[in-house]
Scaffold this motif. Structure first.
Motif, PDB file in Angstrom:
ATOM      1  N   LEU A 235       0.828  -1.155   0.055  1.00 42.84           N
ATOM      2  CA  LEU A 235      -0.011   0.132  -0.079  1.00 42.84           C
ATOM      3  C   LEU A 235       0.933   1.165  -0.075  1.00 42.84           C
ATOM      4  N   ILE A 236       0.442   1.978  -1.116  1.00 44.36           N
ATOM      5  CA  ILE A 236       1.355   3.486  -0.918  1.00 44.36           C
ATOM      6  C   ILE A 236       0.631   4.282  -0.014  1.00 44.36           C
ATOM      7  N   GLY A 237       1.441   4.962   0.991  1.00 51.14           N
ATOM      8  CA  GLY A 237       0.633   5.996   1.923  1.00 51.14           C
ATOM      9  C   GLY A 237      -0.016   5.060   3.003  1.00 51.14           C
ATOM     10  N   SER A 238      -0.587   5.765   4.218  1.00 52.57           N
ATOM     11  CA  SER A 238      -1.320   4.837   5.227  1.00 52.57           C
ATOM     12  C   SER A 238      -2.664   5.343   4.900  1.00 52.57           C
ATOM     13  N   ALA A 239      -2.861   6.436   4.343  1.00 53.40           N
ATOM     14  CA  ALA A 239      -4.332   6.821   4.273  1.00 53.40           C
ATOM     15  C   ALA A 239      -5.141   6.400   2.941  1.00 53.40           C
ATOM     16  N   THR A 240      -6.306   6.275   3.232  1.00 56.20           N
ATOM     17  CA  THR A 240      -7.379   5.954   1.893  1.00 56.20           C
ATOM     18  C   THR A 240      -8.113   7.071   1.853  1.00 56.20           C
ATOM     19  N   ARG A 241      -8.482   7.086   0.689  1.00 53.47           N
ATOM     20  CA  ARG A 241      -9.348   7.945   0.120  1.00 53.47           C
ATOM     21  C   ARG A 241     -10.644   7.759  -0.401  1.00 53.47           C
ATOM     22  N   CYS A 242     -11.791   8.693  -0.360  1.00 48.96           N
ATOM     23  CA  CYS A 242     -13.086   8.058  -0.697  1.00 48.96           C
ATOM     24  C   CYS A 242     -13.516   9.291  -2.018  1.00 48.96           C
ATOM     25  N   GLU A 243     -13.900   8.522  -3.193  1.00 49.12           N
ATOM     26  CA  GLU A 243     -14.505   9.126  -3.997  1.00 49.12           C
ATOM     27  C   GLU A 243     -16.138   8.568  -4.005  1.00 49.12           C
ATOM     28  N   GLY A 244     -16.759   9.726  -3.433  1.00 50.15           N
ATOM     29  CA  GLY A 244     -18.342   9.545  -3.396  1.00 50.15           C
ATOM     30  C   GLY A 244     -18.313   8.243  -2.207  1.00 50.15           C
ATOM     31  N   THR A 245     -18.916   7.135  -2.215  1.00 50.22           N
ATOM     32  CA  THR A 245     -18.864   6.044  -1.234  1.00 50.22           C
ATOM     33  C   THR A 245     -18.030   4.959  -1.573  1.00 50.22           C
ATOM     34  N   THR A 246     -17.140   5.347  -2.535  1.00 50.85           N
ATOM     35  CA  THR A 246     -16.324   4.145  -3.084  1.00 50.85           C
ATOM     36  C   THR A 246     -14.869   4.362  -2.381  1.00 50.85           C
TER      37      THR A 246
END
Length: 767
Positions: A235-246
């Protein structure tokens, strides 16, 4: 709000560790509050009956502050601790103020601005009253921060004190490499920089590309892990992101474009809310007049639109909208089933029962009242009752330091008779021509308080000279505890309770014990009437409240007082502090007089008192009681005092008994035996004084000549023949402190500093 752990504790005595969880979205047969338990020590048995929560949360303590129910949004839910499984419980408040629907004239606006560092600055305009923010679920509005730091697409919600809502979706601040592009990683290989870029809206959707500076594109393929900086699939980086509810995550690769995109649709972490379960709530309204028609209001939620509502048994069906009420008119009083069906395939169905009540008839609903109305369906507080028949009560208990009797042979005697109605000093003695004159020894320094149990209106003490009956002093008594009749008015507060009932709380302080036990409460002031207590419960603040059979008809316009029947015992407790200071030495007696508006005076007379500056060779026994043993109610902790001639006690050491108490009274085994226990043997005591001494030696606190002692075992007594006197013995043990000259129990005293010894002189001596 997702499932959360709300309470974890150890119950050591049960050998269990308890975890309590809470799911606000659970419904149907699935409980919202569940708990699991596991042994602290698997090798030992467990005992669920012995569970005592070990997290210092009292029963009723708030665990989760009030929030709006996800399933019934207008209901406020508070979760409090419980001492019984499942160790927490919900308290619902229908139509809670913080959960009220927003009015139609809302103008609330929210302006959220994202700055570098992903800091969101918030500004609110056109609001009414106080505002609350939420960055989680727009349910628990408790945060009052002016800024947030975000790591993913976030919806910020705001609510003002008027119930108005506003929201805005914000994205993290991005470092772009062109329109729609974001650099998600940078790789340095042989002095050249590779930029790994992400475009959420590429030609084929989400795509990753790379570029090189200088733009030679001559990088070896594949890269090594050391060159890449990540392992394949890491995994690149520790944070995840949200695009809408995805949910979007980036995984490293060693070949161009050096990253892949991993997506999770409908991610709960990205705010996805699963469709609500289909359900319906309904409320029935009674007809306006007897014989008329009522109505039903039904509100469906969840499911797949369009929705169909049906009231079974009436042939009434309507198309309905999620969250909006539909009205059904011309319904006869009775119980009905309301059913909702959605448009899913297969269709989902939910139903609920609703009662359309008959016309309310207000009146007295208590069968024990004199004006009971069998046709009444709602108690209006008008119940009246036959006054309780009073049986006058007057007694001076034996445990007082002075012994009292009621001498008069009157009609009152049958009501107030004591076991012995003749003073000891006036009783005949077989074989004696003269009656013995017993006088209780009292010194000026002795403090004597007398306790009286009566329902009379007044109590006073009259100190008289014994032989002439001359009145020398009058002392008024004080009522220290009211236990009969009605209570004094108490300020209370009335609030709405589930089921259109009324709850009562005290305006300040804790609820009196007698009110907790009351079966009926009479209100006055801004609300009036007499109402039954249906149950006791706790409000959302964890305070005790009583639920009355009074229909809630709105908050009272002013102060309300409550009065209830006191029914613990049939007397009040009076106390009189006797004052002998300033009187001449000599013989006296104390008369305790009870006065009343409807009864004749009742007088209890004490044994003669020999009042002097000092009485030589006497033993002073001070005693007190903390409960109601021997007919006393020690509301103020008064101490009684008896003074005996020392010759009544005969010396008798306790022998070789081993001591099992420390100086502080703790149950421990001492290293050696010591001279601290003594057998007290009494002889030629008047019968009634012998009984009083027995009681004094068995109460909670006891001192002899100022030193605390413990009385062991029972007081054994024998009748002395010839005239009715008694002799007895009891072993007493010093409660604390040793002298320097203690001897073994089986030996003689080593010195005069032994703390408790019966000397050869025939009287008790303490050092």
């Amino acid at each position: 709000m997702a499932i959360q752990s709300i309470r974890n504790f150890s119950a050591a005595e049960a050998n269990l560790y308890i975890r309590v969880s809470y799911d606000p979205e659970a419904q149907g047969t699935t409980p919202r509050i569940t708990h699991t338990q596991e042994p602290l020590n698997p090798e030992l048995p467990t005992d669920t009956s012995a569970i005592v929560p070990g997290d210092n949360l009292a029963d009723g303590a708030v665990i989760i502050a009030q929030y709006c129910d996800l399933l019934t949004p207008t209901t406020g839910i508070t979760v409090v601790a419980s001492d019984q499984a499942p160790y927490a419980r919900e308290i619902g408040e229908p139509n809670a103020a913080m959960c009220a629907p927003a009015p139609s004239d809302c103008t609330l606006e929210l302006i959220a601005t994202v700055k570098p560092g992903n800091v969101v600055s918030l500004a609110v305009t056109k609001f009414k009253g106080e505002t609350w923010y939420s960055s989680t679920d727009k349910v628990v509005y408790s945060e009052k921060l002016a800024t947030y730091t975000i790591t993913k697409e976030t919806i910020i919600y705001v609510r003002d004190a008027n119930g108005c809502l506003a929201q805005q979706t914000v994205q993290p601040y991005e470092t772009t490499g062109g329109s729609g592009l974001e650099i998600i990683d940078t790789i340095i290989v042989a002095g050249e920089e590779i930029a790994v870029r992400y475009n959420p809206a590429g030609n084929t959707g989400r795509e990753v590309t790379w570029s090189q500076s200088p733009n030679t594109n001559a990088i070896p393929t594949p890269l090594t892990e050391a060159q890449r900086g990540y392992a394949e699939g890491e995994l690149i980086g520790s944070a995840t992101r949200c695009e809408g509810t995805t949910q979007v995550r980036f995984l490293a690769t060693l070949s161009p474009p050096f990253a892949t995109v991993s997506t999770t649709p409908n991610s709960l972490e990205c705010g996805y809310v699963p469709p609500k379960t289909l359900q319906v709530t309904a409320k029935g309204t009674a007809p306006a007049v007897a014989g008329g028609k009522g109505s039903i209001s039904a509100t469906p939620t969840g499911g797949t639109a369009p929705l169909t509502l049906t009231v079974l048994g009436t042939n009434q069906t309507v198309l309905a909208t999620d969250g909006q009420a539909s009205e059904f008119e011309n319904i006869d009083p009775g119980t009905y089933q309301v059913r909702v069906t959605d448009s899913a395939s297969p269709a989902k169905v939910a139903s609920t029962l609703v009662v359309v009540p008959a016309v309310v008839v207000r009146g007295c609903t208590d069968r024990n009242a004199t004006n009971y109305n069998a046709n009444a369906t709602e108690d209006d507080g008008s119940c009246a009752y036959t006054p309780q028949q009073r049986t006058p009560n007057f007694r001076v208990p034996l445990l007082n330091s002075l012994r009292f009797v009621l001498e008069e042979i009157t009609n009152n005697c049958s009501r107030f008779e004591s076991p012995d109605n003749v003073l000891f000093c006036e009783q005949d003695r077989p074989g004696q021509q003269l009656r013995p004159l017993y006088r209780q020894k009292v010194q000026y320094c002795d403090a004597h308080s007398v306790q009286v149990h009566t329902d009379f209106a007044g109590v006073k003490a009259e100190i008289r000279r014994h032989r002439t009956k001359e009145l020398v002093r009058t002392i008024e008594g004080e009522m220290v505890q009211k236990l009969t009749g009605n209570s004094d008015p108490l300020a209370v507060q009335l609030t709405a309770y589930a089921g259109d009932l009324t709850a009562l709380q005290v305006a300040s302080g804790s609820m009196p014990l007698t009110l907790r036990r009351a079966s009926r409460v009479t209100l006055s002031g801004a609300a009036s009437g007499s109402y039954r207590v249906q149950q006791s419960t706790y409000n959302s603040d964890g305070d005790l409240q009583l639920v009355l059979n009074k229909t809630w008809d709105g908050a009272p316009s002013g102060a309300v007082q409550a009065v209830w029947q006191l029914s613990t015992v049939k007397f009040n407790v009076w106390e009189i502090a006797l004052d002998f200071e300033g009187l001449d030495e000599g013989d006296y007696q104390v008369d305790v007089r009870g006065t009343d508006t409807t009864e004749g005076d009742v007088v209890a007379t004490s044994e003669p008192i020999w009042l002097a500056e000092k009485h030589e060779n006497t033993v002073v026994v001070d005693y007190r009681n903390k409960d109601n043993a021997y007919g006393m109610v020690w509301t103020t902790g008064i101490v009684a005092r008896l003074r005996f001639p020392g010759a009544f006690f005969l010396p008798d050491p306790a022998g070789t008994s081993t001591v099992h108490r420390s100086s502080s009274g703790a149950a421990v085994l001492l290293a050696s035996t010591v001279q601290r226990r003594t057998i007290l043997r009494t002889g030629a005591l008047p019968d009634w004084l012998h009984e009083q001494l027995f009681a004094a030696l068995r109460v909670d606190g006891l001192t002899i000549n100022g030193r605390a002692v413990l009385a062991e075992g029972d007081y054994k007594w024998d009748r002395i023949e010839g005239y009715p006197l008694s002799a007895g013995s009891i072993t007493v043990e010093l409660a604390g402190g040793f002298g320097t000259g203690n001897s073994d129990d089986s030996g003689l005293p080593l010195g005069d500093d032994n703390l408790l010894q019966l000397r050869r002189g025939g009287f008790l001596k303490l050092h």
